[in-house]
Motif scaffolding. Sequence first.
Motif, PDB file in Angstrom:
ATOM      1  N   GLU A 155       0.811  -1.226   0.000  1.00 21.38           N
ATOM      2  CA  GLU A 155       0.000   0.000   0.000  1.00 21.38           C
ATOM      3  C   GLU A 155       0.841   1.271   0.000  1.00 21.38           C
ATOM      4  O   GLU A 155       0.380   2.331  -0.445  1.00 21.38           O
ATOM      5  N   LEU A 156       2.054   1.183   0.534  1.00 21.89           N
ATOM      6  CA  LEU A 156       2.882   2.380   0.695  1.00 21.89           C
ATOM      7  C   LEU A 156       3.978   2.509  -0.355  1.00 21.89           C
ATOM      8  O   LEU A 156       4.592   3.579  -0.471  1.00 21.89           O
ATOM      9  N   GLN A 157       4.221   1.475  -1.102  1.00 22.25           N
ATOM     10  CA  GLN A 157       5.315   1.511  -2.072  1.00 22.25           C
ATOM     11  C   GLN A 157       5.097   2.607  -3.109  1.00 22.25           C
ATOM     12  O   GLN A 157       3.998   2.790  -3.618  1.00 22.25           O
ATOM     13  N   GLY A 158       6.152   3.353  -3.371  1.00 20.89           N
ATOM     14  CA  GLY A 158       6.083   4.453  -4.325  1.00 20.89           C
ATOM     15  C   GLY A 158       5.533   5.738  -3.743  1.00 20.89           C
ATOM     16  O   GLY A 158       5.439   6.748  -4.454  1.00 20.89           O
ATOM     17  N   LYS A 159       5.194   5.738  -2.446  1.00 17.22           N
ATOM     18  CA  LYS A 159       4.653   6.943  -1.798  1.00 17.22           C
ATOM     19  C   LYS A 159       5.416   7.259  -0.501  1.00 17.22           C
ATOM     20  O   LYS A 159       4.871   7.846   0.418  1.00 17.22           O
ATOM     21  N   ILE A 160       6.683   6.855  -0.447  1.00 19.46           N
ATOM     22  CA  ILE A 160       7.487   6.995   0.770  1.00 19.46           C
ATOM     23  C   ILE A 160       8.571   8.049   0.561  1.00 19.46           C
ATOM     24  O   ILE A 160       9.280   8.041  -0.455  1.00 19.46           O
ATOM     25  N   SER A 161       8.714   8.944   1.534  1.00 18.98           N
ATOM     26  CA  SER A 161       9.782   9.937   1.517  1.00 18.98           C
ATOM     27  C   SER A 161      10.742   9.648   2.674  1.00 18.98           C
ATOM     28  O   SER A 161      10.305   9.489   3.821  1.00 18.98           O
ATOM     29  N   VAL A 162      12.024   9.575   2.375  1.00 14.77           N
ATOM     30  CA  VAL A 162      13.032   9.244   3.381  1.00 14.77           C
ATOM     31  C   VAL A 162      13.980  10.430   3.558  1.00 14.77           C
ATOM     32  O   VAL A 162      14.449  11.010   2.568  1.00 14.77           O
ATOM     33  N   LEU A 163      14.241  10.783   4.804  1.00 17.38           N
ATOM     34  CA  LEU A 163      15.181  11.862   5.089  1.00 17.38           C
ATOM     35  C   LEU A 163      16.555  11.563   4.487  1.00 17.38           C
ATOM     36  O   LEU A 163      17.073  10.458   4.663  1.00 17.38           O
ATOM     37  N   PRO A 164      17.164  12.511   3.808  1.00 18.12           N
ATOM     38  CA  PRO A 164      18.513  12.282   3.283  1.00 18.12           C
ATOM     39  C   PRO A 164      19.578  12.549   4.340  1.00 18.12           C
ATOM     40  O   PRO A 164      20.582  13.230   4.080  1.00 18.12           O
ATOM     41  N   GLU A 165      19.361  12.042   5.543  1.00 20.14           N
ATOM     42  CA  GLU A 165      20.298  12.202   6.657  1.00 20.14           C
ATOM     43  C   GLU A 165      20.915  10.843   6.969  1.00 20.14           C
ATOM     44  O   GLU A 165      20.249   9.950   7.495  1.00 20.14           O
ATOM     45  N   MET A 166      22.188  10.693   6.640  1.00 18.33           N
ATOM     46  CA  MET A 166      22.862   9.410   6.799  1.00 18.33           C
ATOM     47  C   MET A 166      22.748   8.866   8.219  1.00 18.33           C
ATOM     48  O   MET A 166      22.434   7.687   8.414  1.00 18.33           O
ATOM     49  N   GLY A 167      22.997   9.709   9.223  1.00 20.01           N
ATOM     50  CA  GLY A 167      22.997   9.240  10.598  1.00 20.01           C
ATOM     51  C   GLY A 167      21.671   8.635  11.011  1.00 20.01           C
ATOM     52  O   GLY A 167      21.623   7.549  11.617  1.00 20.01           O
ATOM     53  N   ASP A 168      20.576   9.306  10.683  1.00 24.73           N
ATOM     54  CA  ASP A 168      19.250   8.824  11.061  1.00 24.73           C
ATOM     55  C   ASP A 168      18.894   7.523  10.343  1.00 24.73           C
ATOM     56  O   ASP A 168      18.435   6.557  10.958  1.00 24.73           O
TER      57      ASP A 168
END
Length: 343
Positions: A155-168
Amino acid sequence: MRSIVTAAAWIFALLPIGTAQAEGVLNIYNWGEYTSPELIKRFEAKYDVKVTITDFDSNDTALAKARQGGNDYDVVVPSSTFVKIWIDEGLLLETRADQMENFKNMDPRWVNVDFDPGRHYTVPWQWGTTGVLVNTSVYSGDLNTSAIFLDPPVELQGKISVLPEMGDVMALAIYFEGGETCTGDKDILRKVRDRLIAAKPKWLSLDYPSIDRYAAGDYDAGVNWSGASMRVRFANSHFAYGYPKEGYPIWMDNVAVLKTAPHVENAKLFQNFIMDPENAALISAHARYANGIAGSEKFMPAEMRTAPEIVVPAEFLDKGKFTPACPSEINEMYMKIWTEVMK
């Protein structure tokens, strides 16, 4: 660490200094949309200073700018994982915050921190967690897992935003694979690399939080910071914040003074100013994160005192891990993985 990033820089006119009649200017370098205008107005009512606020979008950006030199910033707000780098490279002034009048208000939990023992350089700005944000009208399964972005449900594939913060992101992936903070275990790191590379095609973006894009339905899930997630929920009540049961990072952003600061006395005044509980509450009310100042809670908006993004459910309290600064050799290993993921 942590708000909705904008390219804009704010400039506020300010008024009268108490103890130190330094030149009436203070230049702050902070995360985007992370500084309360009301706080600045209150500072201007107390001190005869003109404050300029310039935004940055990541710890790496801020550090690179400071290393480059040639700027007139006085105050900077690095995250706990980066503070020691700033100190070790001689970029910060030892302002002895522990000797300031309002230091008595600092929550004891945040005094003897690994990144600045005894607080000789920094004072708390805000602290929070990194977890997952999910549109519950689209997905009704378990929110409290990093599988939301590492093994996304259909249901969520293709609608996910991930922080571009390596540490997190690395921390969440390492915990998901059963590793510990700053691990150098090659088997764990191989699993982390493979997991992230396999998951990335199922994400829509690697981007910093955007209230508008979540509220509009562009994103149905994401890796997000707690306060930014609260602001999304206020804009769209279908969103809920999850605390990954595999483990999640706890972080703190901190106010420091650059060694090259042209207006040192005003910068010190600002450090002391934000350790006043009522002023600290203004910071939290704006960006929606907790702060490290005891007694500030009674001045915060009522909805923040019980907000699920701040009040961690009892069953997940022991899953949060304060993120330290990892040794350079570990960071190099992480950077190699992150570079592969970002290709």
